[in-house]
Design an enzyme around this catalytic site. Structure first.
Site, short mmCIF file in Angstrom:
data_model
loop_
_atom_site.label_atom_id
_atom_site.label_comp_id
_atom_site.label_asym_id
_atom_site.label_seq_id
_atom_site.Cartn_x
_atom_site.Cartn_y
_atom_site.Cartn_z
N ASN A 7 0.86 -1.18 0.00
CA ASN A 7 0.00 0.00 0.00
C ASN A 7 0.90 1.24 0.00
OD1 ASN A 7 -1.61 2.22 0.86
ND2 ASN A 7 -3.13 0.80 1.69
N ARG A 18 4.54 18.43 1.12
CA ARG A 18 5.51 19.44 0.68
C ARG A 18 5.10 20.08 -0.65
NH1 ARG A 18 10.99 20.32 2.15
NH2 ARG A 18 11.61 22.24 1.13
N HIS A 43 -5.57 3.49 -1.63
CA HIS A 43 -6.84 3.76 -0.96
C HIS A 43 -7.16 5.24 -1.13
CE1 HIS A 43 -9.56 2.91 2.78
NE2 HIS A 43 -10.06 3.89 2.05
N HIS A 50 -3.98 11.75 0.51
CA HIS A 50 -2.75 11.00 0.18
C HIS A 50 -2.81 10.62 -1.29
CE1 HIS A 50 -5.61 7.95 1.52
NE2 HIS A 50 -5.42 8.25 2.78
N GLU A 70 -8.74 0.04 -2.81
CA GLU A 70 -9.66 -0.11 -1.68
C GLU A 70 -10.27 1.24 -1.32
OE1 GLU A 70 -7.08 -1.86 1.26
OE2 GLU A 70 -6.54 0.10 2.09
N HIS A 192 -3.93 -4.53 7.99
CA HIS A 192 -4.01 -3.49 9.02
C HIS A 192 -3.12 -3.86 10.21
CE1 HIS A 192 -6.06 0.34 9.90
NE2 HIS A 192 -5.65 0.08 11.13
N ASP A 193 -2.05 -3.09 10.37
CA ASP A 193 -1.09 -3.23 11.47
C ASP A 193 -0.27 -4.52 11.43
OD1 ASP A 193 -1.82 -0.78 12.38
OD2 ASP A 193 -2.98 -1.47 14.10
N GLY A 215 1.08 -1.29 4.29
CA GLY A 215 1.54 0.03 3.90
C GLY A 215 2.32 0.75 4.99
N HIS A 216 1.61 1.20 6.03
CA HIS A 216 2.22 2.06 7.04
C HIS A 216 3.48 1.45 7.64
CE1 HIS A 216 2.21 5.23 10.09
NE2 HIS A 216 2.55 4.28 10.95
#
Length: 239
Positions: A7, A18, A43, A50, A70, A192-193, A215-216
């Site tokens: 992701n 920026r 997403h 984003h 998604e 997720h996580d 992703g994160h």
């Protein structure tokens, strides 16, 4: 082997903070593939904070692996984008407008009629469908009744409990949910996580897992380890 979809939203967050085009999300998508990822996930949200809708259209033109979009299918703008771009997969997430990040799965029983209708729209366009679900047997059964191809297990609960040290308790509801999904003929994704600490354990205990979307955590690791190395490290957790 379970596929890794990267992701790339957080790269777009950095770019947008920026202005300009650094980092270039098209290069980020292409490099994810080049570094070994099996696909790219985006997403897009209505405020385009984003990934922008223009990014999604541009990525579709260059991607050579699987493309997963998604988002909240109650937004007509999202529906129109997916039908225009025609990704390999659309993952339906029950986000509220302006939500910071996804934090729950669909109530597939209450929303059955709606999900039946919208899933048929995407499937008629030749797009594989996946719906975000909690590891709840009734919700999995409800998902099967909507006609979806896959579910994406929402794994924040797993990650939180795993981090507390209760690995067996963390994975138990997901093992049961996955078994029910297989019984009902559903493909299984997860996200997720998930991170380098908990991914291998999750993958090992969910042998039917088709794909994870990360992703994160991967982007955070890339800041320290390098993007190519981070992708490869995540791939190794799935072997």
């Amino acid at each position: 082997m379970t596929k890794l979809s990267v992701n790339i939203n957080k790269f777009a967050t950095l770019r947008n903070s920026r202005g300009g085009n650094n980092p270039d999300v098209l290069k980020v998508a292409a490099d994810a593939e080049r570094f070994g990822a099996d696909g790219v996930t985006v997403h897009p949200r209505p405020d385009e904070r984003h990934i922008r809708y223009a990014d999604v259209r541009a990525i579709k033109k260059i991607i050579t692996t699987e493309f997963n979009i998604e988002g909240n299918c109650r937004e007509q703008k999202f529906i129109d984008l997916v039908l225009e771009v025609k990704p390999d997969q659309v993952t339906l997430v029950p986000d509220a407008l302006g939500q910071l990040t996804s934090d729950h799965g669909w109530d597939t029983i209450t929303n059955k009629d709606y999900l039946l209708k919208i899933i048929s729209v995407f499937k008629k366009a030749g797009i594989r469908t996946s719906i975000f679900t909690d590891p709840d047997i009734k919700m999995i059964e409800g998902a099967a009744a909507t006609g979806t191809d896959r579910i994406e297990l929402y794994t924040e609960g797993y990650a939180t409990r795993f981090a507390s040290g209760d690995k067996e308790g963390a994975i138990a509801p997901y093992v049961k949910a996955a078994a029910k999904a297989v019984e009902l003929g559903l493909g299984i994704n997860a996200g997720h996580d998930l991170d380098l600490d908990n991914l291998a354990y999750f993958s090992k205990h969910i042998p039917s897992l088709a794909e994870v979307s990360i992703g994160h955590a991967l982007v955070c690791d890339a800041l320290y380890l390098g993007y190519e190395n981070a992708v490869q490290l995540y791939k190794r957790q799935l072997k």
